[in-house]
Design an enzyme around this catalytic site. Structure first.
Site, PDB file in Angstrom:
ATOM      1  N   THR A  33       0.056  15.996  12.798  1.00 20.23           N
ATOM      2  CA  THR A  33      -0.489  14.728  13.024  1.00 20.23           C
ATOM      3  C   THR A  33      -0.205  13.511  11.597  1.00 20.23           C
ATOM      4  O   THR A  33      -0.357  14.232  10.556  1.00 20.23           O
ATOM      5  CB  THR A  33      -1.930  14.840  13.315  1.00 20.23           C
ATOM      6  OG1 THR A  33      -2.788  15.141  12.372  1.00 20.23           O
ATOM      7  CG2 THR A  33      -2.411  15.639  14.505  1.00 20.23           C
ATOM      8  N   ASP A  55      -5.624   9.386  13.279  1.00 22.60           N
ATOM      9  CA  ASP A  55      -6.220   8.609  12.029  1.00 22.60           C
ATOM     10  C   ASP A  55      -7.551   9.381  11.855  1.00 22.60           C
ATOM     11  O   ASP A  55      -8.490   8.932  12.762  1.00 22.60           O
ATOM     12  CB  ASP A  55      -6.477   7.112  12.383  1.00 22.60           C
ATOM     13  CG  ASP A  55      -7.007   6.469  11.040  1.00 22.60           C
ATOM     14  OD1 ASP A  55      -7.392   7.030  10.216  1.00 22.60           O
ATOM     15  OD2 ASP A  55      -6.615   5.232  11.103  1.00 22.60           O
ATOM     16  N   ASN A  82      -6.069  18.359   5.637  1.00 23.35           N
ATOM     17  CA  ASN A  82      -4.789  17.780   4.454  1.00 23.35           C
ATOM     18  C   ASN A  82      -4.998  16.574   4.148  1.00 23.35           C
ATOM     19  O   ASN A  82      -4.650  15.942   3.112  1.00 23.35           O
ATOM     20  CB  ASN A  82      -3.668  18.560   4.994  1.00 23.35           C
ATOM     21  CG  ASN A  82      -2.658  18.097   3.802  1.00 23.35           C
ATOM     22  OD1 ASN A  82      -2.725  18.409   2.787  1.00 23.35           O
ATOM     23  ND2 ASN A  82      -1.750  16.986   4.129  1.00 23.35           N
ATOM     24  N   LYS A 115     -16.529  18.450  13.217  1.00 22.04           N
ATOM     25  CA  LYS A 115     -17.438  18.100  14.004  1.00 22.04           C
ATOM     26  C   LYS A 115     -16.897  18.253  15.672  1.00 22.04           C
ATOM     27  O   LYS A 115     -17.367  18.882  16.434  1.00 22.04           O
ATOM     28  CB  LYS A 115     -18.138  16.699  13.956  1.00 22.04           C
ATOM     29  CG  LYS A 115     -19.226  16.385  15.057  1.00 22.04           C
ATOM     30  CD  LYS A 115     -19.753  15.006  14.482  1.00 22.04           C
ATOM     31  CE  LYS A 115     -21.047  14.516  15.517  1.00 22.04           C
ATOM     32  NZ  LYS A 115     -22.312  15.416  15.166  1.00 22.04           N
ATOM     33  N   TYR A 147     -11.097   9.216  -6.447  1.00 17.73           N
ATOM     34  CA  TYR A 147     -10.514  10.411  -6.028  1.00 17.73           C
ATOM     35  C   TYR A 147     -11.127  11.741  -6.360  1.00 17.73           C
ATOM     36  O   TYR A 147     -11.418  12.732  -5.620  1.00 17.73           O
ATOM     37  CB  TYR A 147      -8.960  10.500  -6.138  1.00 17.73           C
ATOM     38  CG  TYR A 147      -7.993  11.817  -5.798  1.00 17.73           C
ATOM     39  CD1 TYR A 147      -7.615  11.757  -4.409  1.00 17.73           C
ATOM     40  CD2 TYR A 147      -7.832  13.004  -6.535  1.00 17.73           C
ATOM     41  CE1 TYR A 147      -6.835  12.930  -3.894  1.00 17.73           C
ATOM     42  CE2 TYR A 147      -7.025  14.013  -6.135  1.00 17.73           C
ATOM     43  CZ  TYR A 147      -6.726  13.924  -5.006  1.00 17.73           C
ATOM     44  OH  TYR A 147      -5.928  14.792  -4.342  1.00 17.73           O
ATOM     45  N   LYS A 151     -13.106  14.693  -4.032  1.00 15.55           N
ATOM     46  CA  LYS A 151     -12.727  15.971  -3.839  1.00 15.55           C
ATOM     47  C   LYS A 151     -13.953  16.868  -4.157  1.00 15.55           C
ATOM     48  O   LYS A 151     -13.978  17.998  -3.847  1.00 15.55           O
ATOM     49  CB  LYS A 151     -11.535  15.939  -4.593  1.00 15.55           C
ATOM     50  CG  LYS A 151     -10.311  15.673  -4.030  1.00 15.55           C
ATOM     51  CD  LYS A 151      -9.902  16.092  -2.574  1.00 15.55           C
ATOM     52  CE  LYS A 151      -8.608  15.295  -2.123  1.00 15.55           C
ATOM     53  NZ  LYS A 151      -8.407  15.902  -0.791  1.00 15.55           N
ATOM     54  N   VAL A 180       1.178  19.737  -7.166  1.00 13.95           N
ATOM     55  CA  VAL A 180       2.186  19.984  -6.148  1.00 13.95           C
ATOM     56  C   VAL A 180       2.860  18.492  -5.861  1.00 13.95           C
ATOM     57  O   VAL A 180       2.405  17.579  -5.642  1.00 13.95           O
ATOM     58  CB  VAL A 180       1.292  20.483  -4.954  1.00 13.95           C
ATOM     59  CG1 VAL A 180       2.317  20.738  -3.675  1.00 13.95           C
ATOM     60  CG2 VAL A 180       0.480  21.404  -5.231  1.00 13.95           C
TER      61      VAL A 180
END
Length: 275
Positions: A33, A55, A82, A115, A147, A151, A180
């Site tokens: 997605t 989204d 992700n 959820k 950010y 996280k 990464v």
């Protein structure tokens, strides 16, 4: 039974895309997605992968997509949260709308997905939720504070989710990537600029350096990262926490040092050559 895997944030060139490819390679049924399906690109194992627009910042889309997958596949065995983005720059230079957007995707998006998916997994008393956090959620750096904060919230969500999912038979794995290869920094760079009245103009070279730290020759290829994470996710007893990527050995060492020293080193690394 063939595992049914739902992955968010699957734009080509990123970790999500690579994980979709690896899950499909191992025979899983994969639903890839992205907000814009056209950004997902091509896969080598097309027959195992289906694309859907999603989204994670929109409640109705999350509910609709999860319902559609369950109706067509009968279940969701693994959810990979992700989807994520960054808004680089000093904290006080951030636009409030950008801050809200980062948290809406990185944090609330995981909550929305959980959820919607947990009730379906609980019906079969099984399933795995994988939340992609970051090492900067544990060791923050300057110039990317929003950010880092998002996280850090993801780590806390993962730990609480892990506890609360135990009686439902659902496992939770928190992944803290190091560096990464992906497009996250390149995408952010196209939107970045310091305000004309910024108090941090002299730090612009450091801010640019920080923006691209995860994308160097020491960064782990997304395909290598995907092989590691997918292997762990498909285990009978996946770990509740794992790190993967470039510089994770250094991060593991830093986590053992006094906090004040770690923060001093983090600041020093991204404020060099400034007078």
């Amino acid at each position: 039974m063939v595992p049914v895997v739902l992955v968010t944030g699957c734009s080509a060139g990123g970790m999500g895309h690579a994980m979709c490819e690896e899950f499909a390679k191992r025979g899983c049924t994969v639903i890839a997605t992205s907000r814009d399906v056209s950004t997902i690109g091509e896969f080598k194992n097309e027959s195992n992968i289906r694309r859907l627009a999603l989204d994670v910042g929109k409640d109705d889309q999350v509910v609709t997509v999860v319902r559609e997958i369950v109706e067509q596949e009968g279940r969701i065995d693994i959810l990979i949260n992700n989807a994520g983005l960054i808004t680089p720059g000093p904290l006080i230079d951030q636009n409030i709308e950008n801050v809200k957007h980062v948290f809406d995707v990185n944090v609330f998006g995981i909550w929305r997905m959980a959820k919607a998916v947990i009730p379906e997994m609980s019906k079969k008393h099984s399933g795995l939720i994988v939340n992609i956090g970051s090492v900067v959620g544990e060791i923050p750096t300057p110039w990317n504070g929003i950010y880092c904060a998002s996280k850090a919230a993801v780590l806390s969500l993962s730990e609480v989710m892990n506890m609360e999912c135990r009686p439902l038979g659902i496992k939770v794995m928190h992944v803290a990537p190091g560096s990464v290869k992906s497009n996250i920094a390149k995408n952010a760079a196209t939107q970045f600029s310091l305000p004309p009245d910024s108090l941090y103009k002299k730090y612009l070279p450091n801010i640019i350096k920080r923006m691209h730290t995860s994308q160097t020759n020491r960064s782990m290829p997304a395909e290598v990262f995907a092989r590691d994470i997918v292997s762990k996710a498909l285990k009978k007893s996946p770990p509740s926490y794992t790190m993967a990527g470039g510089l994770v050995t250094l991060v593991a060492i830093l986590k053992r040092l006094p906090r004040s020293l770690v923060l001093y080193l983090s600041w020093s690394m991204y404020s060099r050559d400034i007078k």
